[in-house]
Design an enzyme around this catalytic site. Sequence first.
Site, mmCIF file in Angstrom:
data_model
loop_
_atom_site.group_PDB
_atom_site.id
_atom_site.type_symbol
_atom_site.label_atom_id
_atom_site.label_comp_id
_atom_site.label_asym_id
_atom_site.label_seq_id
_atom_site.Cartn_x
_atom_site.Cartn_y
_atom_site.Cartn_z
ATOM 1 N N ARG A 3 2.960 11.848 10.863
ATOM 2 C CA ARG A 3 3.908 11.203 11.130
ATOM 3 C C ARG A 3 5.476 11.834 11.327
ATOM 4 N NH1 ARG A 3 5.318 5.907 7.733
ATOM 5 N NH2 ARG A 3 6.481 7.324 6.154
ATOM 6 N N SER B 25 2.746 4.718 0.910
ATOM 7 C CA SER B 25 3.543 5.322 2.144
ATOM 8 C C SER B 25 2.439 6.006 3.028
ATOM 9 C CB SER B 25 4.509 6.144 1.704
ATOM 10 O OG SER B 25 5.278 6.684 2.734
ATOM 11 N N ARG C 73 6.424 10.712 -2.085
ATOM 12 C CA ARG C 73 5.654 9.398 -1.860
ATOM 13 C C ARG C 73 4.230 9.795 -2.301
ATOM 14 N NH1 ARG C 73 8.277 6.256 2.589
ATOM 15 N NH2 ARG C 73 10.438 6.704 2.114
ATOM 16 N N GLY D 88 0.919 -1.073 0.207
ATOM 17 C CA GLY D 88 0.146 -0.029 0.049
ATOM 18 C C GLY D 88 1.065 1.218 -0.036
ATOM 19 N N ARG E 58 15.496 5.937 10.176
ATOM 20 C CA ARG E 58 14.590 6.887 10.914
ATOM 21 C C ARG E 58 15.122 6.862 12.262
ATOM 22 N NH1 ARG E 58 9.077 5.113 8.120
ATOM 23 N NH2 ARG E 58 9.564 6.068 6.025
ATOM 24 N N GLY F 226 -0.798 3.147 6.675
ATOM 25 C CA GLY F 226 -0.915 2.429 7.975
ATOM 26 C C GLY F 226 -0.487 0.890 7.884
ATOM 27 N N LYS F 227 0.326 0.425 7.014
ATOM 28 C CA LYS F 227 0.843 -0.801 6.939
ATOM 29 C C LYS F 227 1.579 -1.295 7.992
ATOM 30 C CE LYS F 227 3.234 0.027 3.434
ATOM 31 N NZ LYS F 227 3.208 1.344 3.016
ATOM 32 N N GLY F 228 2.472 -0.361 8.483
ATOM 33 C CA GLY F 228 3.507 -0.582 9.695
ATOM 34 C C GLY F 228 2.609 -0.584 10.750
HETATM 35 N N1 LIG Z 1 9.859 -4.472 -2.969
HETATM 36 C C1 LIG Z 1 10.101 -3.987 -1.545
HETATM 37 N N2 LIG Z 1 9.471 -3.165 -1.072
HETATM 38 C C2 LIG Z 1 9.744 -2.906 0.260
HETATM 39 C C3 LIG Z 1 10.646 -3.671 0.995
HETATM 40 N N3 LIG Z 1 10.603 -3.182 2.268
HETATM 41 C C4 LIG Z 1 9.863 -2.082 2.268
HETATM 42 N N4 LIG Z 1 9.274 -1.704 1.062
HETATM 43 C C5 LIG Z 1 8.319 -0.813 0.715
HETATM 44 O O1 LIG Z 1 9.171 0.339 0.428
HETATM 45 C C6 LIG Z 1 7.970 1.503 0.773
HETATM 46 C C7 LIG Z 1 8.619 2.324 1.403
HETATM 47 O O2 LIG Z 1 8.878 1.890 2.783
HETATM 48 P P1 LIG Z 1 9.350 2.961 3.943
HETATM 49 O O3 LIG Z 1 10.772 3.631 3.414
HETATM 50 O O4 LIG Z 1 9.793 1.974 5.340
HETATM 51 O O5 LIG Z 1 8.334 3.845 4.226
HETATM 52 P P2 LIG Z 1 7.039 3.813 4.740
HETATM 53 O O6 LIG Z 1 6.042 2.844 3.719
HETATM 54 O O7 LIG Z 1 6.306 5.175 4.384
HETATM 55 O O8 LIG Z 1 6.998 3.405 6.013
HETATM 56 C C8 LIG Z 1 7.191 0.838 1.258
HETATM 57 O O9 LIG Z 1 5.969 0.852 0.145
HETATM 58 C C9 LIG Z 1 7.277 -0.720 1.673
HETATM 59 O O10 LIG Z 1 6.311 -1.492 1.679
HETATM 60 C C10 LIG Z 1 11.034 -4.777 0.387
HETATM 61 O O11 LIG Z 1 11.906 -5.629 0.762
HETATM 62 N N5 LIG Z 1 10.806 -4.922 -1.158
HETATM 63 N N1 LIG Z 2 -6.724 4.416 10.260
HETATM 64 C C1 LIG Z 2 -5.762 5.426 10.918
HETATM 65 N N2 LIG Z 2 -6.392 6.546 10.986
HETATM 66 C C2 LIG Z 2 -5.505 7.475 11.502
HETATM 67 N N3 LIG Z 2 -4.311 7.482 11.280
HETATM 68 C C3 LIG Z 2 -3.642 6.199 11.041
HETATM 69 C C4 LIG Z 2 -4.322 5.254 10.509
HETATM 70 N N4 LIG Z 2 -3.505 4.098 10.428
HETATM 71 C C5 LIG Z 2 -2.376 4.647 10.470
HETATM 72 N N5 LIG Z 2 -2.243 6.051 10.881
HETATM 73 C C6 LIG Z 2 -1.268 6.708 11.397
HETATM 74 O O1 LIG Z 2 -0.528 7.163 10.173
HETATM 75 C C7 LIG Z 2 0.802 7.368 10.061
HETATM 76 C C8 LIG Z 2 1.300 6.212 8.708
HETATM 77 O O2 LIG Z 2 1.047 4.949 9.382
HETATM 78 P P1 LIG Z 2 2.503 3.983 9.066
HETATM 79 O O3 LIG Z 2 1.918 2.538 9.749
HETATM 80 O O4 LIG Z 2 3.577 4.284 9.423
HETATM 81 O O5 LIG Z 2 1.978 3.908 7.676
HETATM 82 P P2 LIG Z 2 3.106 3.058 6.347
HETATM 83 O O6 LIG Z 2 3.736 1.654 7.066
HETATM 84 O O7 LIG Z 2 1.892 2.322 5.492
HETATM 85 O O8 LIG Z 2 3.854 3.760 5.727
HETATM 86 C C9 LIG Z 2 1.145 6.974 11.431
HETATM 87 O O9 LIG Z 2 1.537 8.130 12.088
HETATM 88 C C10 LIG Z 2 0.030 6.172 12.136
HETATM 89 O O10 LIG Z 2 -0.282 6.199 13.259
#
Ligand SMILES: Nc1nc2c(ncn2[C@@H]2O[C@H](COP(=O)(O)OP(=O)(O)O)[C@@H](O)[C@H]2O)c(=O)[nH]1
Ligand SMILES: Nc1ncnc2c1ncn2[C@@H]1O[C@H](COP(=O)(O)OP(=O)(O)O)[C@@H](O)[C@H]1O
Length: 387
Positions: free
Chosen positions: A266, A142, A277, A140, A173, A145-147
């Site tokens: 965030r 950036s 992003r 999904g 980070r 909310g994946k993390g």
């Molecule tokens: N293809 C690929 N994408 C990854 C991997 N690890 C993380 N990502 C993706 O890279 C993107 C950026 O991740 P990150 O820099 O942690 O930023 P965030 O998604 O904003 O938390 C996100 O879409 C992640 O799902 C990986 O091992 N392979």
């Molecule tokens: N359903 C939601 N409603 C409001 N804030 C959310 C929700 N899900 C995630 N967040 C917040 O949004 C920000 C991004 O979430 P994060 O999990 O870091 O996204 P991703 O891993 O996809 O980049 C974080 O600060 C998180 O606390």
Amino acid sequence: MGEAPAFLVDDLQDGPLSGLELNNGACKTTTMVGDKTYVIVGAGDGTLSIDVQIFDRSLGEWVHPTVLGNKPSSCKGHSAVLFENRILVLKKGSKPDDQIWFLEVDTQYVRQQRKKLGTEVVAWSKGVIGNVERPVVISGPSGVGKGTLISMLMKEFPSMFGFSVSHTTRAPRNMEKDGVHYHFTDKSVMEKEIKNGKFLEFASVHGNLYGTSVEAVEVVADSGKRCILDIDVQGARSVRASSLEAIFIFISPPSMEELEKRLRDRGTEAEEQILKRLRNAEAEIEQGKSSNVFDFTLYNDNLEECYERLKKLLGLDGFVTPQKSAAPREINLPMDHSVSKVDDKIIINCISSELENESKNLIMLDVSSIKGGAPGRTRGLDFQVID
Ligand SMILES: Nc1nc2c(ncn2[C@@H]2O[C@H](COP(=O)(O)OP(=O)(O)O)[C@@H](O)[C@H]2O)c(=O)[nH]1
Ligand SMILES: Nc1ncnc2c1ncn2[C@@H]1O[C@H](COP(=O)(O)OP(=O)(O)O)[C@@H](O)[C@H]1O
């Protein structure tokens, strides 16, 4: 032409199914697949681990393959038998959770890698008794909310899920720890490792390299947990095309405005990165919707509701705390055994020769429902003792 290993071409008749002991205490098996003879050599004295050589009979040459995956550690001998497009290798004198291995010689993954690397390729995959649930790929844009969702899942079910720790060239980070959130690495190192076949998949995302190493997935499989991968849409597509049979879930934001708000709140990215992003998010959402990579899309509007839907998808929505599946049957194979393939069954003939009480036991290794394979693990194996 490759350098010949320390035994003669004359030795290369098919078989023996139970390893032949060489003069130096090493153990060797030869298995013919098409024009090629796969020679697996393990040192009996435990100083060297198992090695693979290929003799191409049509060319009359030794070929040195690129060997992918972690190879089995040394053992006191081994036996081998061809099963479909992989060689089943049973290690002797190893622990029950380390005795079944597969050397993949012509599986889909090996064929893909052969094309990609332009060399002869074989891949090791460790056999796992019993079934571990399919890995879960979460993608999904950036900030969607994946993390957050993955953390909630791992917190509530710590014994059930394991996170695949990716490699990345982006800077850590503030709160991120090396080896926990990512393996932070240099571009030149990662590019070299990509060439050496270390990664199951990799992609350039928002200007940095990200990749899932084969080992990252194997470590989780070995801990008996279900693997969660947080990867981008390109990575999800690569995994879909690989032999890692996973469930693919796309997390979608309620709107672009809300996505921007989450990213900004965030507070982890500079303005330029936020804009990049957000630009990439539109294309990612489009691909998430239109590609046939994803099995499910979850809208992350209200976090708690989205989390409940995620649990439901993964079969975790009951009130009962999920138990780990029943302990798989564990069998300690004796040193003295041979292995053969009878129809589509693998039969292990165990000969335990205590002086007076010589007994023979047949064990069937059920391979009819194996799943996965390299990279990762070959799952779904079962033993049945034949009376
Ligand atoms: N293809 C690929 N994408 C990854 C991997 N690890 C993380 N990502 C993706 O890279 C993107 C950026 O991740 P990150 O820099 O942690 O930023 P965030 O998604 O904003 O938390 C996100 O879409 C992640 O799902 C990986 O091992 N392979
Ligand atoms: N359903 C939601 N409603 C409001 N804030 C959310 C929700 N899900 C995630 N967040 C917040 O949004 C920000 C991004 O979430 P994060 O999990 O870091 O996204 P991703 O891993 O996809 O980049 C974080 O600060 C998180 O606390």
